[in-house]
Write a protein that holds these residues in place. Structure first.
Motif, PDB file in Angstrom:
ATOM      1  N   UNK A 182       1.068  -1.238  -0.085  1.00 17.20           N
ATOM      2  CA  UNK A 182       0.022  -0.056  -0.043  1.00 17.20           C
ATOM      3  C   UNK A 182       0.841   1.160   0.104  1.00 17.20           C
ATOM      4  N   UNK A 183       1.823   1.166   0.803  1.00 22.09           N
ATOM      5  CA  UNK A 183       2.931   2.439   1.072  1.00 22.09           C
ATOM      6  C   UNK A 183       3.433   2.299  -0.621  1.00 22.09           C
ATOM      7  N   UNK A 184       3.899   1.609  -1.088  1.00 21.33           N
ATOM      8  CA  UNK A 184       4.560   1.625  -2.558  1.00 21.33           C
ATOM      9  C   UNK A 184       3.870   2.111  -3.278  1.00 21.33           C
ATOM     10  N   UNK A 185       2.447   1.720  -3.542  1.00 16.48           N
ATOM     11  CA  UNK A 185       1.449   2.143  -4.593  1.00 16.48           C
ATOM     12  C   UNK A 185       1.197   3.494  -4.227  1.00 16.48           C
ATOM     13  N   UNK A 186       1.242   4.044  -2.953  1.00 22.57           N
ATOM     14  CA  UNK A 186       0.859   5.331  -2.421  1.00 22.57           C
ATOM     15  C   UNK A 186       2.200   6.147  -3.168  1.00 22.57           C
ATOM     16  N   UNK A 187       3.162   5.943  -2.722  1.00 21.93           N
ATOM     17  CA  UNK A 187       4.299   6.588  -3.271  1.00 21.93           C
ATOM     18  C   UNK A 187       4.351   6.518  -4.936  1.00 21.93           C
ATOM     19  N   UNK A 188       4.125   5.573  -5.651  1.00 22.09           N
ATOM     20  CA  UNK A 188       4.058   5.606  -6.859  1.00 22.09           C
ATOM     21  C   UNK A 188       2.864   6.496  -7.394  1.00 22.09           C
ATOM     22  N   UNK A 189       1.752   6.524  -6.712  1.00 24.65           N
ATOM     23  CA  UNK A 189       0.890   7.460  -7.065  1.00 24.65           C
ATOM     24  C   UNK A 189       1.269   8.827  -6.949  1.00 24.65           C
ATOM     25  N   UNK A 190       1.829   9.272  -5.801  1.00 17.50           N
ATOM     26  CA  UNK A 190       2.444  10.540  -5.739  1.00 17.50           C
ATOM     27  C   UNK A 190       3.316  10.881  -6.676  1.00 17.50           C
ATOM     28  N   UNK A 191       4.241   9.910  -6.788  1.00 16.72           N
ATOM     29  CA  UNK A 191       5.338  10.176  -7.898  1.00 16.72           C
ATOM     30  C   UNK A 191       4.825  10.619  -9.322  1.00 16.72           C
ATOM     31  N   UNK A 192       3.701   9.930  -9.540  1.00 20.57           N
ATOM     32  CA  UNK A 192       2.869  10.050 -11.179  1.00 20.57           C
ATOM     33  C   UNK A 192       2.338  11.420 -10.830  1.00 20.57           C
ATOM     34  N   UNK A 193       1.902  11.666  -9.993  1.00 25.50           N
ATOM     35  CA  UNK A 193       0.798  12.806  -9.986  1.00 25.50           C
ATOM     36  C   UNK A 193       1.662  14.199  -9.552  1.00 25.50           C
ATOM     37  N   UNK A 194       2.949  14.096  -9.007  1.00 22.38           N
ATOM     38  CA  UNK A 194       4.047  14.979  -9.146  1.00 22.38           C
ATOM     39  C   UNK A 194       4.423  15.346 -10.478  1.00 22.38           C
ATOM     40  N   UNK A 195       4.818  14.041 -11.278  1.00 23.25           N
ATOM     41  CA  UNK A 195       5.245  14.401 -12.734  1.00 23.25           C
ATOM     42  C   UNK A 195       4.248  15.090 -13.689  1.00 23.25           C
ATOM     43  N   UNK A 196       3.089  14.591 -13.502  1.00 27.80           N
ATOM     44  CA  UNK A 196       1.924  15.208 -14.160  1.00 27.80           C
ATOM     45  C   UNK A 196       1.766  16.834 -13.734  1.00 27.80           C
ATOM     46  N   UNK A 197       1.869  17.095 -12.387  1.00 30.32           N
ATOM     47  CA  UNK A 197       1.651  18.596 -11.981  1.00 30.32           C
ATOM     48  C   UNK A 197       3.087  19.229 -12.629  1.00 30.32           C
ATOM     49  N   UNK A 198       4.067  18.735 -12.696  1.00 33.79           N
ATOM     50  CA  UNK A 198       5.273  19.479 -13.068  1.00 33.79           C
ATOM     51  C   UNK A 198       5.102  19.733 -14.778  1.00 33.79           C
ATOM     52  N   UNK A 199       4.794  18.637 -15.498  1.00 33.22           N
ATOM     53  CA  UNK A 199       4.317  18.736 -16.978  1.00 33.22           C
ATOM     54  C   UNK A 199       3.264  19.581 -17.173  1.00 33.22           C
ATOM     55  N   UNK A 200       2.074  19.401 -16.475  1.00 36.66           N
ATOM     56  CA  UNK A 200       0.802  20.689 -16.499  1.00 36.66           C
ATOM     57  C   UNK A 200       1.510  22.079 -16.080  1.00 36.66           C
ATOM     58  N   UNK A 201       2.400  22.338 -15.415  1.00 37.32           N
ATOM     59  CA  UNK A 201       2.672  23.478 -15.043  1.00 37.32           C
ATOM     60  C   UNK A 201       3.720  24.059 -16.338  1.00 37.32           C
ATOM     61  N   UNK A 202       4.644  23.263 -16.731  1.00 40.51           N
ATOM     62  CA  UNK A 202       5.678  23.657 -17.907  1.00 40.51           C
ATOM     63  C   UNK A 202       4.886  23.748 -18.955  1.00 40.51           C
ATOM     64  N   UNK A 203       3.714  23.136 -19.343  1.00 35.03           N
ATOM     65  CA  UNK A 203       2.902  23.406 -20.520  1.00 35.03           C
ATOM     66  C   UNK A 203       2.244  24.520 -20.341  1.00 35.03           C
ATOM     67  N   UNK A 204       1.699  24.919 -19.383  1.00 36.21           N
ATOM     68  CA  UNK A 204       0.980  26.281 -18.961  1.00 36.21           C
ATOM     69  C   UNK A 204       1.877  27.594 -19.239  1.00 36.21           C
TER      70      UNK A 204
END
Length: 212
Positions: free
Chosen positions: A178-200
């Protein structure tokens, strides 16, 4: 359970079955038959006496046989005729040979097969193959089945990341997974946030450039 046996056979052919599990299966095969029990059982079996069938019975039996199946090597159609010619008390024979096979060895094989089939059903074929690659015995595979019942399609990924530890950790593995899945989810979410911020940001710069 047939699926479980098929998985065991396929994994072994591919050379992916864990060394410990392979050794365990070899030990089970040696222990499966109680030679002394088999000898005692055979000594108790009364051999059937030959009963010559009548011509009418032979004609009827041969008329019911599917000769096309017999030509392919399937002689099940002769079973009725043979049983009438050599009548045997099947129940008595089974009772006499009951001690020839060790129950604990049979139960262990059944647990292996049912666990492998259960993992395939809950977590998928890949998860079953991975579990057979890491399990040392029937108990390990049973733990892997419990894991697949909880993790479902994520079972294969958990086994790939944690390896044998996913089985050995027991209930603790659910927390780790569960912790690994949560970390992976956070990491993917962080990447998506950075990608969205750069694109904007790029869009804003382009607009300012066009206005200038």
């Amino acid at each position: 359970m047939d699926i479980g046996f098929s998985l065991l056979k396929t994994t072994n052919k591919a050379g992916k079955l864990s060394k410990a599990l392979l050794m365990r299966l070899s030990a089970i095969s040696v222990r499966l038959v109680d030679v002394e029990g088999l000898k005692r059982g055979l000594s108790r079996i009364v051999l059937p006496s030959f009963n010559a069938p009548s011509a009418a019975a032979v004609r009827t039996a041969f008329g019911e046989i599917d000769w096309r199946r017999a030509a392919r090597g399937d002689f099940s159609g002769f079973r009725k005729l043979i049983s009438e010619m050599l009548p045997m008390d099947i129940a008595a024979a089974k009772d006499a040979l009951r001690g020839a096979v060790r129950k604990e060895a049979v139960d262990e094989v059944r647990l292996l097969a049912s666990s492998a089939a259960g993992i395939a059903s809950d977590g998928g074929i890949k998860a079953a193959y991975r579990a057979l690659e890491y399990a040392d015995d029937a108990k390990d595979l049973s733990r892997a089945r419990s894991l697949s019942a909880r993790m479902g399609e994520k079972t294969s990924a958990v086994l790939r990341v944690l390896g044998k530890g996913a089985i050995k950790l027991g209930k603790l593995v659910y927390l780790v997974a569960s912790i690994l899945i949560a970390i992976l989810g956070w990491f993917v979410g962080a990447l998506w946030f950075v990608f969205s911020w750069i694109r904007t940001s790029r869009r804003l710069f382009w607009r300012k450039g066009e206005i200038a």
